[in-house]
Each structure stands twice: as structure tokens, then as C-alpha cells.
Design an enzyme around this catalytic site. Structure first.
Site, PDB file in Angstrom:
ATOM      1  N   LYS A 222      81.916  65.445  27.336  1.00 52.19           N
ATOM      2  CA  LYS A 222      81.742  64.556  26.187  1.00 52.19           C
ATOM      3  C   LYS A 222      81.609  65.418  24.937  1.00 52.19           C
ATOM      4  O   LYS A 222      80.752  66.285  24.860  1.00 52.19           O
ATOM      5  CB  LYS A 222      80.474  63.719  26.357  1.00 52.19           C
ATOM      6  CG  LYS A 222      80.183  62.854  25.150  1.00 52.19           C
ATOM      7  CD  LYS A 222      78.792  62.260  25.221  1.00 52.19           C
ATOM      8  CE  LYS A 222      78.009  62.359  23.937  1.00 52.19           C
ATOM      9  NZ  LYS A 222      78.717  62.450  22.681  1.00 52.19           N
ATOM     10  N   GLU A 298      71.128  74.648  26.523  1.00 49.47           N
ATOM     11  CA  GLU A 298      71.101  75.580  25.395  1.00 49.47           C
ATOM     12  C   GLU A 298      70.670  74.751  24.192  1.00 49.47           C
ATOM     13  O   GLU A 298      71.415  73.887  23.735  1.00 49.47           O
ATOM     14  CB  GLU A 298      72.479  76.220  25.212  1.00 49.47           C
ATOM     15  CG  GLU A 298      72.434  77.473  24.370  1.00 49.47           C
ATOM     16  CD  GLU A 298      72.727  77.198  22.924  1.00 49.47           C
ATOM     17  OE1 GLU A 298      71.752  77.040  22.152  1.00 49.47           O
ATOM     18  OE2 GLU A 298      73.906  77.131  22.564  1.00 49.47           O
ATOM     19  N   CYS A 332      72.303  77.134  16.091  1.00 51.83           N
ATOM     20  CA  CYS A 332      70.993  77.126  16.743  1.00 51.83           C
ATOM     21  C   CYS A 332      70.322  78.489  16.624  1.00 51.83           C
ATOM     22  O   CYS A 332      69.114  78.588  16.769  1.00 51.83           O
ATOM     23  CB  CYS A 332      71.141  76.692  18.192  1.00 51.83           C
ATOM     24  SG  CYS A 332      72.531  77.466  18.978  1.00 51.83           S
ATOM     25  N   GLU A 432      63.317  73.091  13.397  1.00 53.86           N
ATOM     26  CA  GLU A 432      64.704  73.503  13.167  1.00 53.86           C
ATOM     27  C   GLU A 432      65.314  72.611  12.086  1.00 53.86           C
ATOM     28  O   GLU A 432      65.374  71.391  12.238  1.00 53.86           O
ATOM     29  CB  GLU A 432      65.490  73.363  14.479  1.00 53.86           C
ATOM     30  CG  GLU A 432      66.874  73.919  14.389  1.00 53.86           C
ATOM     31  CD  GLU A 432      67.607  73.883  15.720  1.00 53.86           C
ATOM     32  OE1 GLU A 432      67.488  72.873  16.444  1.00 53.86           O
ATOM     33  OE2 GLU A 432      68.305  74.862  16.031  1.00 53.86           O
TER      34      GLU A 432
HETATM   35  P1  ADP Z   1      71.899  66.933  17.183  1.00 53.92           P
HETATM   36  O1  ADP Z   1      70.491  66.474  16.934  1.00 53.92           O
HETATM   37  O2  ADP Z   1      72.122  68.337  16.769  1.00 53.92           O
HETATM   38  O3  ADP Z   1      72.968  65.983  16.775  1.00 53.92           O
HETATM   39  P2  ADP Z   1      71.937  66.048  19.860  1.00 53.92           P
HETATM   40  O4  ADP Z   1      71.152  66.721  20.906  1.00 53.92           O
HETATM   41  O5  ADP Z   1      71.519  64.704  19.419  1.00 53.92           O
HETATM   42  O6  ADP Z   1      72.025  67.102  18.705  1.00 53.92           O
HETATM   43  O7  ADP Z   1      73.469  65.947  20.262  1.00 53.92           O
HETATM   44  C1  ADP Z   1      74.140  66.886  21.071  1.00 53.92           C
HETATM   45  C2  ADP Z   1      75.009  66.123  22.051  1.00 53.92           C
HETATM   46  O8  ADP Z   1      74.164  65.349  22.888  1.00 53.92           O
HETATM   47  C3  ADP Z   1      75.980  65.142  21.399  1.00 53.92           C
HETATM   48  O9  ADP Z   1      77.195  65.155  22.114  1.00 53.92           O
HETATM   49  C4  ADP Z   1      75.256  63.822  21.562  1.00 53.92           C
HETATM   50  O10 ADP Z   1      76.121  62.703  21.575  1.00 53.92           O
HETATM   51  C5  ADP Z   1      74.609  64.002  22.922  1.00 53.92           C
HETATM   52  N1  ADP Z   1      73.467  63.125  23.162  1.00 53.92           N
HETATM   53  C6  ADP Z   1      72.626  62.570  22.263  1.00 53.92           C
HETATM   54  N2  ADP Z   1      71.703  61.801  22.870  1.00 53.92           N
HETATM   55  C7  ADP Z   1      71.951  61.867  24.201  1.00 53.92           C
HETATM   56  C8  ADP Z   1      71.347  61.290  25.378  1.00 53.92           C
HETATM   57  N3  ADP Z   1      70.310  60.492  25.302  1.00 53.92           N
HETATM   58  N4  ADP Z   1      71.883  61.606  26.572  1.00 53.92           N
HETATM   59  C9  ADP Z   1      72.931  62.431  26.669  1.00 53.92           C
HETATM   60  N5  ADP Z   1      73.554  62.980  25.618  1.00 53.92           N
HETATM   61  C10 ADP Z   1      73.082  62.715  24.391  1.00 53.92           C
END
Ligand code: ADP
Length: 534
Positions: A222, A298, A332, A432
Site C-alpha cells: 500500500k 521503521e 525520519c 517529531e
Molecule cells: P504520517 O503521520 O507520516 O502520515 P502514517 O504513519 O500516518 O505517517 O502513514 C504511513 C503509512 O501508514 C501510510 O501509508 C498510511 O496510509 C498508513 N496508515 C495510516 N494509518 C494506518 C492504520 N491504522 N493501519 C495501517 N496503516 C495505516
């Protein structure tokens, strides 16, 4: 002799002659229809990009036929709509990946051939380099300079590197235990779920798929909802390279739906995630409450960069500026807490502020620009919120401190911002920010600065600037972080392991270490004369 035979086997299996197994053809998945590509005009260039969910080497409409918009961060305008996956699309992708994995053509394939496929993909990326870079710039706000010198080579490089590893993942043999002969096999884990962030969409996509494919796994990946385009383009090339159907599947969509469905899926064997610490925690819980899939994470960082008086100050300033300018603070491992020895503090702060002030902020398609827009409105507002909190908590703004009035209307531009007079418990020192915001603090002794540097829940990266190699050793040994740089910053190479201590995650990407994530070790014992115990 055996070497010659090995060469012949390789030549007898040219990439294009491979045919998918019946098992893959008989997939029960039914899609409404295929999804067309769309052509975008990017800086005078026509670039076509597929818009569908990529399953079994075809781009499909999502099962519910939903779409979502993709935005250009330099002006906040929607540039196109792509298919939005949901849980049912993840199910279909996992079914395809499972079938591909179970087919002996993939999991038990000649590793030399898997290496050839990875090299072929690298060649196709080089052929389409300018289109891929254009898409990445449009989607993320990166400048050409950064996309072409960092993101692109940092993606093609690992493909070739893991192509080389494909036939070198070996086990151990042991004749050391009397009465037995034992050996280990390194077997692929199976169907790997991979979830990537928006800051390095192309590079993260390749970092994730390359070691998994080299070792014979299949993938459901994804992309981040904010930056799905380069992944779609690469899937087109994956098919062209000759990867069997179902080996790589991409479901574009949102975290709470697609991401959660992958993390919770009962038939996904392993999950690799890069993103925020908060989401990492959610993903680990999803694994724990589903099938205990193996997880590598990560996550975030709040990395210290220490400058001693014996450092080459000019070079330290330059590297520390790169520590935040790389991807405009959206990494990061950004060097966001700079600790400067009191003897050179004033000199460093003024040289550093001058250097960051010289960075030109603006439209990332303007080649004279050093810092493009932040990636999304959400990030832009979050960063400005942190800047406000720094002001409210009493930190001093040396430069910047607000939105930059530059670039096209509607873009997400922020002035490079330097805070001094910071205290360890301020939000801007602990959390962060993921933007062009740096805090500089003063220190006196080595013990003191190590305490400050390690006073964080994160542990991704760190740096020390000094000409004294014994001090460099003491400090790098004392830093609790997965990466420690000496007299440099933000340099990560795909041949060297990368990952975090503490809440920056676990598991390592890049280098030989990443192969651990994608292989199970099976121990096989042969009895060579051991009697059964009575
Ligand atoms: P950021 O805060 O930097 O946007 P996220 O951790 O929210 O980072 O996003 C990183 C990835 O994780 C994206 O592909 C996002 O769609 C996905 N993501 C966000 N929430 C979830 C969740 N509850 N379960 C799985 N993947 C998620």
C-alpha cells in the site's frame, strides 16, 4: 563443470519465456473492469500513469469503484483521481499473492532468474527515469535536484544490489553434533504486506519490494494516500519486466481501510511498515490480534547532531544544513536537535542561520529552488502548529518562523526555521515535526551532551562533528541510535543496515540485514548414527 551447467540453466530461462502457472490463471477474483491510464502534463512533459488497483499484473477498478484525488503540493490543486481500494480489494490482492506464492514457479524459482527480473526492472526504470522523476516531483513537492540525485539512484541502486543477493542467501551446515548432520534453509516467509509513507514514495516502494522479491516472497503493498503515483508507474514496469502475475500487488488507498486490512489480514505472513510511531503501534496491535504476522517497523525520529569546537565548523554547518534541507525536513532521520559546544555556540548559530536563510524556498519545478513545498496541507498546518508552540513555550526564533510567501498560490511553503533558547521539555525538542524546523542548544561536556542527545523516546539517527577520532568513537558508542554519522549527516546507503533503537522501531532495512526480515530459517537434522534415547 557445475559452474558451466549453472550458466546454461540461467541462459535457458530468459526472463520473457516464463509462463504463469495454471494456478495463477484460475484466480477466482472478478473485477468490474480494467482501469485506464491517464496522461499528465508535467513541466511540459506528457507522462502516463496507470490509475487502478494492481492485482495479478493488471490494473483494475476497485471493487466498489471508489476513487480519490491526488494533489500537487506546489499549488494545492487536484491533478487526477485514482482508484481507491478497500478491504475487499486487499482480500483480492492477498488471494492473488497467495496463489503466486504457492505456485512453484515463484517460491521455488531459480534465484538467478529472480535476480535477472530485479535487474530488468532497474533497466526499465532507467529507461523511464525522467517520467518517474516528474511524477515523483508532482506528487511530493521534491525538487529535480533531490529527486534525481537521491530518490532515483536510491531506488535503482537497491534493486541492483538485491538482484545480486538473490542467489547468495545460503544456510549453514553443521557436523559438530556427534551422530547428526544438520543444515539450515533460508525459505521465503510468504505473502508480505508492506505499508509505506509519503516522504519517499518511490524509494520506500523499492526498499520494501527488492529484498522481499530477491528471497522469493510475494507482496501486497500500500502506498501512502498522499503520494500514490510513482508506485503505480513502477507496477506497470514490474509487469513489463516479466514478473509473474500476483507476485507484486498494489492497493492504493487510506490507512484506516487498506492499511488496517493488510495489518489485520489472517493470510498475510509478514508486515513491513515505515511511518509514524503512532501508526506503528496500531499495526503491532493489529498483528497481535490477528495472526501474529511478523512485523518490522521503521518509525519516527528526533535525531541529535553534536558539534564540538574541534570540528571543521564550515563543514559542520554545511552538513547540519543538509540535515534539515534534505526533503525539506520530511525525513525520519532529520537532524532536528543540534547541540553545539559553548565555545563555538555563537559562531555556529550565526553561520547556520545565515546558511539556512540562503536557501531559496519556492515552486519545486523552478530549478533554482532549494526547498519546495511541504507535502500536504495537513503536514503544513502541523508544522506551523509546532512553530507556534515553540514561540509560546519561550524559544527564540533566529530565522523563519512562519509560512513562506512564495511559489504558486495555494502551495505549502514554510520558511526554514531555527529555534534557540530551547529547553529539553519543550514540544519542539521532544516531538517529531517533520518539517524545516531545527532547535539548537548549548552544551559543555561530553557526558552532558550524551545525556541530552539520548534524552528522547526515539533512536533512529545521530551525528557528531569532531576531528578527534577517539572522541568520535566515545560519542558514537554512547549514542542510542541505529545510525551514527561522524562529520556528515543524512547519508544513508542501501548496502548498510538502517533502522531504529527504542520507539524508532525494530528490524533493519537495507544491506544484508534486510534479508533476515524476508526469510524463515528452517533447521534440518539428519541422523547419522544416533540411537534413540531410552
Ligand atoms: P504520517 O503521520 O507520516 O502520515 P502514517 O504513519 O500516518 O505517517 O502513514 C504511513 C503509512 O501508514 C501510510 O501509508 C498510511 O496510509 C498508513 N496508515 C495510516 N494509518 C494506518 C492504520 N491504522 N493501519 C495501517 N496503516 C495505516
Amino acid at each position: 563443470m557445475s559452474f558451466l551447467r549453472a550458466v546454461r540453466v540461467t541462459q535457458a530461462r530468459p526472463v520473457r519465456s516464463w509462463k504463469p502457472s495454471t494456478a495463477i490463471f484460475l484466480s477466482p477474483i472478478r473485477f468490474a473492469s480494467t482501469s485506464p491510464s491517464q496522461t499528465l502534463k508535467i513541466a511540459g512533459r506528457d507522462v502516463s500513469v496507470p490509475t487502478g488497483i494492481f492485482i495479478n499484473n493488471e490494473f483494475h477498478k476497485s471493487l466498489a469503484n471508489n476513487t480519490f484525488g491526488v494533489e500537487n503540493p506546489s499549488n494545492g490543486q487536484e491533478v487526477l483521481r485514482i482508484q481507491e481500494g478497500r478491504e475487499e480489494d486487499v482480500d483480492a490482492a492477498v488471494t492473488a499473492a497467495r496463489k503466486a506464492f504457492e505456485s512453484s514457479e515463484w517460491a521455488n524459482s531459480d534465484p538467478v532468474w529472480r535476480g535477472e527480473l530485479l535487474n530488468r526492472l532497474a533497466e526499465l526504470m532507467e529507461r523511464d527515469k525522467e517520467d518517474i522523476i516528474a511524477l515523483e516531483m508532482l506528487d511530493t513537492g521534491k525538487t529535480y535536484r533531490q529527486a534525481s540525485t537521491l530518490d532515483f539512484p536510491g531506488s535503482v541502486g537497491p534493486l541492483k544490489y538485491y538482484a545480486g543477493w538473490a542467489d547468495k542467501v545460503l544456510g549453514l551446515t553443521s557436523f559438530n553434533i556427534p551422530g547428526t548432520f544438520a543444515y539450515t534453509r533460508r525459505e521465503p516467509v510468504g505473502v508480505c504486506g508492506q505499508i509505506i509513507p509519503w516522504n519517499f514514495p518511490l524509494l520506500m516502494f523499492i526498499w520494501k519490494i527488492a529484498p522481499a522479491l530477491a528471497t522469493g516472497n510475494t507482496i501486497v503493498i500500500k502506498s501512502a494516500e498522499a503520494t500514490p503515483l510513482s508506485a503505480l508507474k513502477i507496477c506497470e514496469l514490474i509487469k513489463e519486466a516479466g514478473f509473474p502475475a500476483g507476485v507484486v500487488n498494489l492497493v492504493s488507498g487510506f490507512g484506516k481501510t487498506v492499511g488496517n486490512a493488510i495489518a489485520s489480514h489472517m493470510d498475510v505472513d509478514k508486515l513491513a511498515f515505515t511511518g509514524s510511531t503512532a501508526t506503528g503501534r496500531t499495526i503491532l496491535k493489529a498483528s497481535a490480534s490477528s495472526n501474529l504476522k511478523k512485523v518490522t517497523l521503521e518509525l519516527g525520529g528526533k535525531s541529535p547532531n553534536i558539534v564540538f569546537p574541534d570540528a571543521d565548523i564550515e563543514k559542520a554547518v554545511e552538513w547540519a544544513a543538509w540535515g534539515i534541507n534534505m526533503n525539506f525536513g520530511q525525513t525520519c532521520h532529520a537532524g532536528t536537535r543540534i547541540y553545539v559546544h559553548e565555545d563555538i555556540y555563537d559562531e555556529f548559530v550565526s553561520a547556520y542561520a545565515k546558511r539556512l536563510s540562503s536557501l531559496k524556498v519556492g515552486d519545486n519545478f523552478d530549478s533554482s529552488v532549494d526547498q519546495g513545498p511541504q507535502n500536504s496541507r495537513m503536514q503544513y498546518e502541523k508544522i506551523l502548529g509546532y512553530i507556534e508552540s515553540g514561540k509560546e513555550e519561550g524559544a527564540k526564533i533566529e530565522i523563519g518562523g512562519k509560512a513562506a510567501k512564495t511559489g504558486p498560490e495555494g502551495g505549502y511553503y514554510i520558511e526554514p526555521t531555527v529555534f534557540t533558547n530551547v529547553k529539553p521539555d519543550m514540544k519542539i525538542m521532544r516531538e517529531e515535526i517533520f518539517g524545516p524546523v531545527v532547535c539548537i542548544a548549548k552544551f559543555r561536556t561530553e557526558e552532558e551532551v550524551l545525556k541530552y542527545a539520548n534524552d528522547t523516546t526515539y533512536g533512529l539517527a545521530s551525528a557528531v562533528n569532531t576531528k578527534d577520532y577517539e572522541r568520535a568513537l566515545r560519542i558514537t558508542n554512547g549514542l542510542k541510535a541505529g545510525t551514527a554519522w561522524v562529520n556528515m549527516y543524512n547519508f544513508v546507503h542501501w548496502t548498510i543496515p538502517f533502522g531504529g533503537y527504542k520507539q524508532s522501531g525494530f528490524g533493519r532495512e537495507c544491506g544484508e540485514a534486510a534479508l533476515e526480515n524476508y526469510t524463515e530459517v528452517k533447521a534440518v537434522y539428519y541422523n547419522t548414527g544416533l540411537p534413540a534415547p531410552k
